[in-house]
Enzyme design. Structure first.
Site, mmCIF file in Angstrom:
data_model
loop_
_atom_site.group_PDB
_atom_site.id
_atom_site.type_symbol
_atom_site.label_atom_id
_atom_site.label_comp_id
_atom_site.label_asym_id
_atom_site.label_seq_id
_atom_site.Cartn_x
_atom_site.Cartn_y
_atom_site.Cartn_z
ATOM 1 N N ARG A 92 113.988 -4.458 99.141
ATOM 2 C CA ARG A 92 113.856 -4.876 100.545
ATOM 3 C C ARG A 92 112.413 -5.226 100.899
ATOM 4 O O ARG A 92 112.182 -6.047 101.787
ATOM 5 C CB ARG A 92 114.370 -3.773 101.487
ATOM 6 C CG ARG A 92 115.873 -3.649 101.447
ATOM 7 C CD ARG A 92 116.399 -2.618 102.439
ATOM 8 N NE ARG A 92 117.846 -2.501 102.269
ATOM 9 C CZ ARG A 92 118.567 -1.455 102.637
ATOM 10 N NH1 ARG A 92 117.990 -0.418 103.199
ATOM 11 N NH2 ARG A 92 119.872 -1.443 102.456
ATOM 12 N N SER B 117 114.078 11.994 99.975
ATOM 13 C CA SER B 117 115.377 11.348 99.797
ATOM 14 C C SER B 117 116.494 12.333 100.112
ATOM 15 O O SER B 117 116.650 13.358 99.434
ATOM 16 C CB SER B 117 115.536 10.838 98.360
ATOM 17 O OG SER B 117 116.909 10.596 98.093
ATOM 18 N N LYS C 291 116.315 0.161 97.193
ATOM 19 C CA LYS C 291 117.539 0.122 98.002
ATOM 20 C C LYS C 291 118.531 -0.887 97.403
ATOM 21 O O LYS C 291 118.382 -1.285 96.261
ATOM 22 C CB LYS C 291 117.192 -0.207 99.464
ATOM 23 C CG LYS C 291 116.330 0.866 100.121
ATOM 24 C CD LYS C 291 117.081 2.180 100.229
ATOM 25 C CE LYS C 291 116.216 3.284 100.802
ATOM 26 N NZ LYS C 291 116.851 4.592 100.758
ATOM 27 N N ASP D 108 116.317 2.827 106.711
ATOM 28 C CA ASP D 108 117.272 1.713 106.651
ATOM 29 C C ASP D 108 117.028 0.675 107.745
ATOM 30 O O ASP D 108 117.657 -0.387 107.753
ATOM 31 C CB ASP D 108 118.708 2.248 106.743
ATOM 32 C CG ASP D 108 119.075 3.068 105.504
ATOM 33 O OD1 ASP D 108 118.464 2.834 104.438
ATOM 34 O OD2 ASP D 108 119.952 3.945 105.602
ATOM 35 N N SER E 71 126.361 7.928 106.703
ATOM 36 C CA SER E 71 125.928 9.123 105.955
ATOM 37 C C SER E 71 126.832 10.304 106.248
ATOM 38 O O SER E 71 127.221 11.060 105.339
ATOM 39 C CB SER E 71 124.487 9.498 106.346
ATOM 40 O OG SER E 71 123.600 8.525 105.895
ATOM 41 N N GLY F 262 125.292 3.661 96.774
ATOM 42 C CA GLY F 262 124.346 4.626 96.201
ATOM 43 C C GLY F 262 124.643 6.042 96.654
ATOM 44 O O GLY F 262 124.515 6.993 95.878
ATOM 45 N N ARG G 73 129.629 12.317 103.692
ATOM 46 C CA ARG G 73 129.569 13.775 103.514
ATOM 47 C C ARG G 73 130.888 14.421 103.918
ATOM 48 O O ARG G 73 131.375 15.337 103.247
ATOM 49 C CB ARG G 73 128.392 14.345 104.314
ATOM 50 C CG ARG G 73 127.040 14.039 103.621
ATOM 51 C CD ARG G 73 125.885 14.209 104.569
ATOM 52 N NE ARG G 73 124.589 14.025 103.919
ATOM 53 C CZ ARG G 73 124.064 12.853 103.545
ATOM 54 N NH1 ARG G 73 124.744 11.727 103.741
ATOM 55 N NH2 ARG G 73 122.872 12.790 102.969
ATOM 56 N N ARG H 38 119.768 0.616 90.287
ATOM 57 C CA ARG H 38 119.046 1.559 91.152
ATOM 58 C C ARG H 38 118.729 2.863 90.409
ATOM 59 O O ARG H 38 119.496 3.300 89.543
ATOM 60 C CB ARG H 38 119.860 1.820 92.426
ATOM 61 C CG ARG H 38 119.990 0.531 93.237
ATOM 62 C CD ARG H 38 120.769 0.725 94.493
ATOM 63 N NE ARG H 38 120.099 1.627 95.425
ATOM 64 C CZ ARG H 38 120.647 2.036 96.566
ATOM 65 N NH1 ARG H 38 121.853 1.653 96.896
ATOM 66 N NH2 ARG H 38 119.975 2.826 97.378
HETATM 67 C C1 S3P Z 1 121.270 8.187 102.780
HETATM 68 C C2 S3P Z 1 119.942 8.395 102.536
HETATM 69 C C3 S3P Z 1 118.957 7.302 102.440
HETATM 70 C C4 S3P Z 1 119.485 6.025 103.056
HETATM 71 C C5 S3P Z 1 120.887 5.721 102.638
HETATM 72 C C6 S3P Z 1 121.831 6.844 103.031
HETATM 73 C C7 S3P Z 1 122.175 9.358 102.826
HETATM 74 O O1 S3P Z 1 118.688 7.061 101.086
HETATM 75 O O2 S3P Z 1 118.636 4.945 102.731
HETATM 76 O O3 S3P Z 1 121.321 4.527 103.257
HETATM 77 O O4 S3P Z 1 123.311 9.228 103.324
HETATM 78 O O5 S3P Z 1 121.757 10.432 102.376
HETATM 79 P P1 S3P Z 1 117.613 7.955 100.264
HETATM 80 O O6 S3P Z 1 118.071 9.344 100.322
HETATM 81 O O7 S3P Z 1 117.632 7.447 98.858
HETATM 82 O O8 S3P Z 1 116.313 7.713 100.943
#
Ligand code: S3P
Length: 441
Positions: free
Chosen positions: A356, A176, A352, A325, A27, A103, A31, A131
């Protein structure tokens, strides 16, 4: 097309013992790449995860005009610079941006693009194309961005942003961080204060990292705001290890007799370490020690030791985002524990890289463990002493977190198992198997 190759996972040749570092946080890496691309000047990044998902973000920002000079280091991480587009904005690419399986790339990119009047077609692979995306496009449309097709639930979609974005206060229907981040990134260029309120706390890496780029954020218990318009400036970002990757090593250590593992330099951000709270509730011998901070992200050591007599527990709905996760690997631990473990309100698991929730229920049934859902709650009835039948074939369903979870059945068990489509671990933890081997004593 999902990969149907079978990978044999052999039992570890001993206990897990010793210290290890895991690759950079996924994550935070996404970013760092995206925010650096938005910034004026050249940012310096250290410890970036080199994985298929992060490569999707790197390729995307390059197509949009950022200059990336990240190089592979001996420890497997990426180090180097990204020169962003800053006030000039991204350039319209001559073809679609393929986010592949990622995603985070697709959803965060929608926020990145919202302030610019260029047309960008965003695509993904078969799994990403199923998704939900409406959760992101809906608030961005309120801010003034447009999408074609307008009401698209899924990718592909073509986004056209605007330099006249409106700041909004948005009541997010789900916890989220991807949604929150997309709206806040658009808010960086909107006139006024953009706020996202959430039903429960999601990961806060965006709120913590944007100030490094000169973008002021304010954050409370379930709320985060950014005040625009502001052009981000370059930053120096160091990425700590990924707690979601550490979770496999720690859970394995708790289950494999004789094991004692320390994962070093790993993020200890409490929005991410809910799995440790859960393991503790199950009676596991796990501890943490903070040793420093990378910007505002705390990091340190997570230790986990073999613990006989683990028992089930209940994980409340408002804690799920802090371990979202890790539900697959925690369900594997629950399958070995005495009694029932209940994960409340795990509806998000259906959205996801695979469904899952269904995958956990189906796969635990394969090894004779009863797991079921009632509404949005997941129940797992554990079987202490669980032995997986030799030659069991598990299906990763194209989902890296499932591939690594099912591999644990082989690694901590007594017989080899097979995982169909195991290679998708490349999304977040390409060296998963070799890290396990390095810890065997
Ligand atoms: C993430 C947020 C989560 C997580 C994903 C990474 C992120 O998803 O499941 O693996 O980097 O912001 P959601 O924001 O859809 O819950």
């Amino acid at each position: 097309m999902t990969d149907s190759t079978l990978t044999t996972i052999n039992p570890l040749n001993g206990a897990l013992d010793g210290a290890i570092s895991v690759p950079g946080d996924k994550s935070i890496s996404h970013r760092a790449v995206l925010f650096s691309a938005m910034a004026e000047g050249t940012s310096r990044l250290v410890g970036v995860l080199d994985s298929a998902d992060v490569r999707a973000s790197i390729d995307a920002v390059q197509k949009l005009g950022a200059k990336v000079s990240l190089e592979k280091q001996p420890d497997g991480s990426l180090l180097g610079g990204i020169e962003g587009w800053g006030s000039a904005g991204p350039t319209e690419p001559d073809g679609p941006i393929d986010c592949r399986n990622s995603g985070t790339t697709a959803r965060l990119l929608m926020g990145v693009l919202a302030p610019w009047d260029i047309k960008v077609r965003i695509e993904g692979d078969e799994s990403l194309s199923k998704r939900p995306m409406r959760r992101i496009t809906a608030p961005l449309m309120m801010m003034g961005a447009s999408f074609d097709p307008a009401g698209a639930e899924t990718l592909p979609v073509t986004e056209c942003g605007t330099r006249e974005l409106r700041a909004i206060t948005y009541a997010s229907p789900m916890a989220s961080a991807q949604l929150k981040t997309a709206v806040l990134l658009a808010g960086v260029y909107a006139n006024g204060v953009t706020t996202v309120n959430e039903p429960s706390v999601s990961r806060n890496h965006t709120e913590l990292m944007l100030p490094e780029y000169g973008v002021r954020t304010t954050a409370g218990e379930r709320t985060a705001s950014v005040e625009g318009p502001v052009i981000p400036h370059s930053a120096e970002i160091s990425v700590p290890g990924d707690p979601s990757s550490a979770a496999y090593l720690i859970c394995a250590a708790c289950l494999r007799p004789g094991s004692a593992v320390q994962v070093e330099n790993v993020s200890l951000n409490t929005a991410r370490t809910g799995f440790l709270m859960t393991l503790e509730k199950m009676g596991a011998d796990v501890t943490t020690r903070t040793t420093g901070s990378a910007g505002k992200e705390p990091y340190g050591i997570i230790s986990g030791c073999y613990t006989p007599g683990l028992h089930g527990c209940e994980i409340p709905g408002h804690k799920i985002a802090s371990l979202v996760d890790e539900v697959p690997v925690l369900s594997l631990v629950a399958a070995h524990a005495r009694g029932i473990t209940v994960f409340r309100n795990v509806a998000e698991l259906r959205a996801k890289e695979s469904d899952r929730l269904q995958a956990i229920i189906d796969t635990l049934a394969q090894v004779g463990v009863d797991a079921w859902n009632e509404g949005d709650d997941l129940y797992v009835e554990g079987q202490p002493g669980l032995q997986v039948p030799a030659g069991t074939v598990f299906d990763a369903r194209g989902d890296h977190r499932l591939a690594m979870t099912w591999a644990l059945f082989g690694l901590i068990g007594n017989v080899p198992v097979q995982v169909k489509g195991f290679d998708c671990v490349e999304a977040s933890y390409p060296d998963f198997l070799s890290d396990f081997e390095r810890l065997v004593k």
